[in-house]
Design an enzyme around this catalytic site. Structure first.
Site, mmCIF file in Angstrom:
data_model
loop_
_atom_site.group_PDB
_atom_site.id
_atom_site.type_symbol
_atom_site.label_atom_id
_atom_site.label_comp_id
_atom_site.label_asym_id
_atom_site.label_seq_id
_atom_site.Cartn_x
_atom_site.Cartn_y
_atom_site.Cartn_z
ATOM 1 C CG HIS A 75 -1.894 -1.026 1.389
ATOM 2 N ND1 HIS A 75 -2.046 -1.775 2.526
ATOM 3 C CD2 HIS A 75 -2.826 -1.489 0.516
ATOM 4 C CE1 HIS A 75 -3.031 -2.634 2.363
ATOM 5 N NE2 HIS A 75 -3.519 -2.494 1.149
ATOM 6 C CE LYS A 91 -13.127 -6.680 2.568
ATOM 7 N NZ LYS A 91 -11.927 -6.106 1.983
ATOM 8 N NE ARG A 124 -3.042 -7.306 -4.247
ATOM 9 C CZ ARG A 124 -3.844 -7.407 -3.214
ATOM 10 N NH1 ARG A 124 -3.360 -7.701 -2.038
ATOM 11 N NH2 ARG A 124 -5.135 -7.255 -3.354
ATOM 12 C CB SER A 128 -4.324 -6.473 4.760
ATOM 13 O OG SER A 128 -3.952 -5.220 4.259
HETATM 14 P P1 ADP Z 1 -9.665 -3.778 -0.423
HETATM 15 O O1 ADP Z 1 -10.184 -4.447 0.795
HETATM 16 O O2 ADP Z 1 -10.532 -2.731 -1.020
HETATM 17 O O3 ADP Z 1 -9.050 -4.719 -1.455
HETATM 18 P P2 ADP Z 1 -7.008 -3.204 0.470
HETATM 19 O O4 ADP Z 1 -6.677 -2.311 1.593
HETATM 20 O O5 ADP Z 1 -6.679 -4.642 0.632
HETATM 21 O O6 ADP Z 1 -8.489 -2.917 0.133
HETATM 22 O O7 ADP Z 1 -6.293 -2.673 -0.837
HETATM 23 C C1 ADP Z 1 -6.488 -1.375 -1.310
HETATM 24 C C2 ADP Z 1 -5.899 -1.284 -2.682
HETATM 25 O O8 ADP Z 1 -4.497 -1.539 -2.611
HETATM 26 C C3 ADP Z 1 -6.436 -2.277 -3.712
HETATM 27 O O9 ADP Z 1 -6.475 -1.633 -4.973
HETATM 28 C C4 ADP Z 1 -5.420 -3.375 -3.723
HETATM 29 O O10 ADP Z 1 -5.383 -4.040 -4.956
HETATM 30 C C5 ADP Z 1 -4.148 -2.572 -3.496
HETATM 31 N N1 ADP Z 1 -3.085 -3.377 -2.900
HETATM 32 C C6 ADP Z 1 -3.183 -4.191 -1.832
HETATM 33 N N2 ADP Z 1 -1.987 -4.785 -1.573
HETATM 34 C C7 ADP Z 1 -1.129 -4.327 -2.518
HETATM 35 C C8 ADP Z 1 0.258 -4.584 -2.838
HETATM 36 N N3 ADP Z 1 0.965 -5.457 -2.140
HETATM 37 N N4 ADP Z 1 0.808 -3.919 -3.875
HETATM 38 C C9 ADP Z 1 0.061 -3.061 -4.610
HETATM 39 N N5 ADP Z 1 -1.245 -2.791 -4.390
HETATM 40 C C10 ADP Z 1 -1.835 -3.414 -3.363
#
Ligand code: ADP
Length: 162
Positions: free
Chosen positions: A17, A41, A90, A128
Site C-alpha cells: 500500500h 468485513k 497485484r 493485509s
Molecule cells: P480492499 O479491501 O478494497 O481490497 P485493500 O486495503 O486490501 O483494500 O487494498 C487497497 C488497494 O491496494 C487495492 O487496490 C489493492 O489491490 C491494493 N493493494 C493491496 N496490496 C497491494 C500490494 N501489495 N501492492 C500493490 N497494491 C496493493
C-alpha cells in the site's frame, strides 16, 4: 488541481500500500487515502486505528490526507471533489474484480476515472490478509509492514516479541 482518492480497507497498511501511496502522491496535486469503514468485513483494527496507522506511516508526505468513509466510494469521491480513483493491481486475480468496480463507478459517476498502478514486483504477493495470518502465529512480518505497524499487530494478536 487534480485530487485523487486511494481507497481501501488497510487492515493493516502494508509496504505494498505504501508503495502505491508514494507513487501516486507524485502523480497528483493531492491524494486522499480513503479508509473504508465497512462493518460487514469485521476488520482486525477499528477504522480509527487504521486511519492513525496510515497517518503515522505517511506523515512525511505533505500532499496526503487520510480520511475514513462509509457507503459508496462514488459518494466519497463527490464529497471530496476528487476526479481520480487509484487502485493497485497485484496479479490477474485482482483484475476481474477491479475492472468491474472501476466500470461500475464510472457508470455511477462518469466524471470519475480509475487509474491502476501495478504492484512493485517485490510486493506483488503481499496482502493485509497474509500479514494478519503470519502475525497471528507469531511469524516475522518485518518484510511486510513498517516496524510501528508490526508492534501494533503483535499487540493486537496478543503475541509477545522479544
Ligand atoms: P480492499 O479491501 O478494497 O481490497 P485493500 O486495503 O486490501 O483494500 O487494498 C487497497 C488497494 O491496494 C487495492 O487496490 C489493492 O489491490 C491494493 N493493494 C493491496 N496490496 C497491494 C500490494 N501489495 N501492492 C500493490 N497494491 C496493493
Amino acid at each position: 488541481m487534480t485530487r485523487a482518492i486511494y481507497p481501501g480497507t488497510f487492515d493493516p497498511v502494508t509496504f505494498g500500500h505504501l508503495d502505491i501511496i508514494k507513487r501516486s502522491a507524485n502523480l497528483f496535486d493531492e491524494l486522499i487515502v480513503g479508509v473504508l469503514n465497512n462493518t460487514s468485513k469485521s476488520p482486525l483494527f477499528s477504522v480509527e486505528e487504521r486511519v492513525n496507522m496510515l497517518k503515522e506511516t505517511t506523515k512525511d508526505i505533505a500532499t496526503i490526507r487520510v480520511e475514513s468513509f462509509r457507503g459508496l466510494l462514488v459518494d466519497f469521491v463527490k464529497e471530496t471533489d476528487a476526479s481520480v480513483v487509484v487502485r493497485g493491481l497485484r496479479a490477474i486475480t485482482d483484475f476481474e474484480y477491479e475492472l468491474q468496480l472501476a466500470q461500475t463507478n464510472h457508470v455511477l459517476y462518469p466524471i470519475v476515472d480509475t487509474m491502476f498502478l501495478t504492484a512493485k514486483l517485490e510486493y506483488s504477493y503481499l496482502s493485509s490478509t497474509i500479514v494478519r495470518e503470519v502475525a497471528t502465529f507469531g511469524g516475522d512480518i518485518s518484510k511486510f509492514v513498517p516496524e510501528e505497524i508490526a508492534i501494533r499487530m503483535y499487540d493486537k494478536c496478543g503475541i509477545t516479541k522479544l
